[in-house]
Design an enzyme around this catalytic site. Sequence first.
Site, PDB file in Angstrom:
ATOM      1  N   GLY A   9       0.864  -1.187   0.000  1.00 16.56           N
ATOM      2  CA  GLY A   9       0.000   0.000   0.000  1.00 16.56           C
ATOM      3  C   GLY A   9       0.888   1.221   0.000  1.00 16.56           C
ATOM      4  CB  THR A  10       0.130   4.841  -0.043  1.00 17.90           C
ATOM      5  OG1 THR A  10      -0.860   4.834   0.993  1.00 17.90           O
ATOM      6  CG2 THR A  10      -0.504   4.847  -1.411  1.00 17.90           C
ATOM      7  CG  MET A  11       5.135   6.128   2.534  1.00 23.36           C
ATOM      8  SD  MET A  11       6.140   7.629   2.551  1.00 23.36           S
ATOM      9  CE  MET A  11       6.409   7.889   4.314  1.00 23.36           C
ATOM     10  CG  ASP A  12      -0.188   7.781   7.238  1.00 25.90           C
ATOM     11  OD1 ASP A  12      -0.093   7.198   8.326  1.00 25.90           O
ATOM     12  OD2 ASP A  12      -0.803   8.858   7.096  1.00 25.90           O
ATOM     13  CE  LYS A  15       3.628   0.097   3.968  1.00 21.74           C
ATOM     14  NZ  LYS A  15       3.067   1.465   4.118  1.00 21.74           N
ATOM     15  CB  SER A  16       4.090  -0.561  10.759  1.00 23.44           C
ATOM     16  OG  SER A  16       4.996  -0.233   9.737  1.00 23.44           O
ATOM     17  CG  ASP A  86       7.146  -2.856   8.622  1.00 28.97           C
ATOM     18  OD1 ASP A  86       6.482  -2.863   7.558  1.00 28.97           O
ATOM     19  OD2 ASP A  86       7.003  -1.976   9.489  1.00 28.97           O
ATOM     20  CD  GLU A  87       9.306   0.768   6.718  1.00 30.59           C
ATOM     21  OE1 GLU A  87       9.219   1.054   5.509  1.00 30.59           O
ATOM     22  OE2 GLU A  87       8.663   1.360   7.600  1.00 30.59           O
ATOM     23  CB  ALA A  88       9.449  -5.985   2.434  1.00 28.42           C
TER      24      ALA A  88
HETATM   25  N1  LIG Z   1      -4.012   9.588  16.049  1.00 31.77           N
HETATM   26  C1  LIG Z   1      -4.482   8.566  15.353  1.00 31.77           C
HETATM   27  N2  LIG Z   1      -5.698   8.048  15.603  1.00 31.77           N
HETATM   28  C2  LIG Z   1      -6.171   6.991  14.902  1.00 31.77           C
HETATM   29  N3  LIG Z   1      -5.497   6.395  13.912  1.00 31.77           N
HETATM   30  C3  LIG Z   1      -4.297   6.873  13.612  1.00 31.77           C
HETATM   31  C4  LIG Z   1      -3.707   7.969  14.306  1.00 31.77           C
HETATM   32  N4  LIG Z   1      -2.490   8.206  13.768  1.00 31.77           N
HETATM   33  C5  LIG Z   1      -2.329   7.289  12.797  1.00 31.77           C
HETATM   34  N5  LIG Z   1      -3.425   6.500  12.692  1.00 31.77           N
HETATM   35  C6  LIG Z   1      -3.653   5.380  11.761  1.00 31.77           C
HETATM   36  O1  LIG Z   1      -2.429   4.742  11.540  1.00 31.77           O
HETATM   37  C7  LIG Z   1      -2.250   4.562  10.137  1.00 31.77           C
HETATM   38  C8  LIG Z   1      -0.770   4.512   9.855  1.00 31.77           C
HETATM   39  O2  LIG Z   1      -0.310   3.320  10.431  1.00 31.77           O
HETATM   40  P1  LIG Z   1       1.144   2.738  10.142  1.00 31.77           P
HETATM   41  O3  LIG Z   1       1.053   1.308  10.522  1.00 31.77           O
HETATM   42  O4  LIG Z   1       2.170   3.581  10.812  1.00 31.77           O
HETATM   43  O5  LIG Z   1       1.228   2.911   8.547  1.00 31.77           O
HETATM   44  P2  LIG Z   1       2.279   2.386   7.473  1.00 31.77           P
HETATM   45  O6  LIG Z   1       3.144   1.342   8.131  1.00 31.77           O
HETATM   46  O7  LIG Z   1       1.446   1.844   6.349  1.00 31.77           O
HETATM   47  O8  LIG Z   1       3.051   3.592   7.032  1.00 31.77           O
HETATM   48  C9  LIG Z   1      -2.987   5.725   9.501  1.00 31.77           C
HETATM   49  O9  LIG Z   1      -3.444   5.449   8.206  1.00 31.77           O
HETATM   50  C10 LIG Z   1      -4.189   5.874  10.432  1.00 31.77           C
HETATM   51  O10 LIG Z   1      -5.212   4.974  10.033  1.00 31.77           O
HETATM   52  C1  LIG Z   2       8.067   7.064  -1.146  1.00 35.98           C
HETATM   53  C2  LIG Z   2       9.392   6.801  -0.502  1.00 35.98           C
HETATM   54  C3  LIG Z   2       9.470   6.479   0.830  1.00 35.98           C
HETATM   55  N1  LIG Z   2      10.672   6.255   1.407  1.00 35.98           N
HETATM   56  C4  LIG Z   2      10.740   5.925   2.831  1.00 35.98           C
HETATM   57  C5  LIG Z   2      10.054   6.861   3.767  1.00 35.98           C
HETATM   58  C6  LIG Z   2       9.740   5.985   4.977  1.00 35.98           C
HETATM   59  O1  LIG Z   2      10.883   5.964   5.815  1.00 35.98           O
HETATM   60  C7  LIG Z   2       9.526   4.605   4.336  1.00 35.98           C
HETATM   61  C8  LIG Z   2       8.079   4.205   4.226  1.00 35.98           C
HETATM   62  O2  LIG Z   2       7.576   3.964   5.515  1.00 35.98           O
HETATM   63  P1  LIG Z   2       6.003   3.725   5.831  1.00 35.98           P
HETATM   64  O3  LIG Z   2       6.052   2.952   7.118  1.00 35.98           O
HETATM   65  O4  LIG Z   2       5.405   2.953   4.695  1.00 35.98           O
HETATM   66  O5  LIG Z   2       5.383   5.072   5.982  1.00 35.98           O
HETATM   67  O6  LIG Z   2      10.082   4.682   3.032  1.00 35.98           O
HETATM   68  C9  LIG Z   2      11.826   6.308   0.649  1.00 35.98           C
HETATM   69  O7  LIG Z   2      12.923   6.065   1.156  1.00 35.98           O
HETATM   70  N2  LIG Z   2      11.758   6.623  -0.665  1.00 35.98           N
HETATM   71  C10 LIG Z   2      10.584   6.882  -1.280  1.00 35.98           C
HETATM   72  O8  LIG Z   2      10.579   7.176  -2.499  1.00 35.98           O
END
Ligand SMILES: Nc1ncnc2c1ncn2[C@@H]1O[C@H](COP(=O)(O)OP(=O)(O)O)[C@@H](O)[C@H]1O
Ligand SMILES: Cc1cn([C@H]2C[C@H](O)[C@@H](COP(=O)(O)O)O2)c(=O)[nH]c1=O
Length: 221
Positions: A9-12, A15-16, A86-88
Amino acid sequence: MPELVFFSGTMDCGKSTLALQIEHNRSSRGLQGMIYSRNDRAGRGKLSSRLGLVTEAVEAADDLDFYAHLIGHLSSGGRVDYVIVDEAQFLAPEQIDQLARVVDDLELDVFAFGITTDFRSKLFPGSQRLVELADRIEVLQVEALCWCGARATHNARTVDGRMVVEGAQVVVGDVVGDVDSPQAEVGYEVLCRRHHRRRQTSATARAAALSPDVLPVDGAK
Ligand SMILES: Nc1ncnc2c1ncn2[C@@H]1O[C@H](COP(=O)(O)OP(=O)(O)O)[C@@H](O)[C@H]1O
Ligand SMILES: Cc1cn([C@H]2C[C@H](O)[C@@H](COP(=O)(O)O)O2)c(=O)[nH]c1=O
């Protein structure tokens, strides 16, 4: 049958968080996971979510051979029932091949989490290999949203709120550009494809909306 699953998926997009939930659900039933991460924002040897949860992980450096590491652990009496990575996206293609071998030869489930494309919408080499080798690709169901309200499908890198398309593929960082958060100097913002193509971030969209061209002119009827 054990599987290599790529949760992407996208960032944020959570996933984690999902990685930590899978770990919690399995470990609370007495199973033993081996957890890896690479370049987590919380630091080396961590797997962290923006919801505030964090766990210890093995840092998957360039020279880590997943298969050899797991064999070493098992042959020294350790137990492993499943593997989380994670961060694969940051892994080398050869490391993804090692994960596939872990599934096939050690008969362990491997759950890999990562973004598919970089800030230029190009595949990361590790993600490309995962797309090629995974038994299953799961796109996360929690939609990250573009500033326009559409589903975010792309990751933009921003400098002072403006999208950039030059620079190193890997720059560890966090998302900025929430309605309330200030624009950090370098950060990321998730966008829909239309706004990624047009390089329109929340900051540039806001600036355009406030520009004199679109403000009502004094005295105009
Ligand atoms: N303050 C908050 N309250 C509720 N949900 C939150 C909050 N902050 C972040 N999130 C949730 O956490 C998600 C990000 O989770 P995370 O596992 O760190 O994402 P990823 O690993 O994909 O970058 C956001 O899309 C949102 O749904
Ligand atoms: C788009 C993009 C992202 N990154 C880095 C930025 C973050 O450290 C991770 C993604 O973490 P998340 O848990 O999925 O938010 O990847 C990068 O290095 N280069 C890029 O182009």
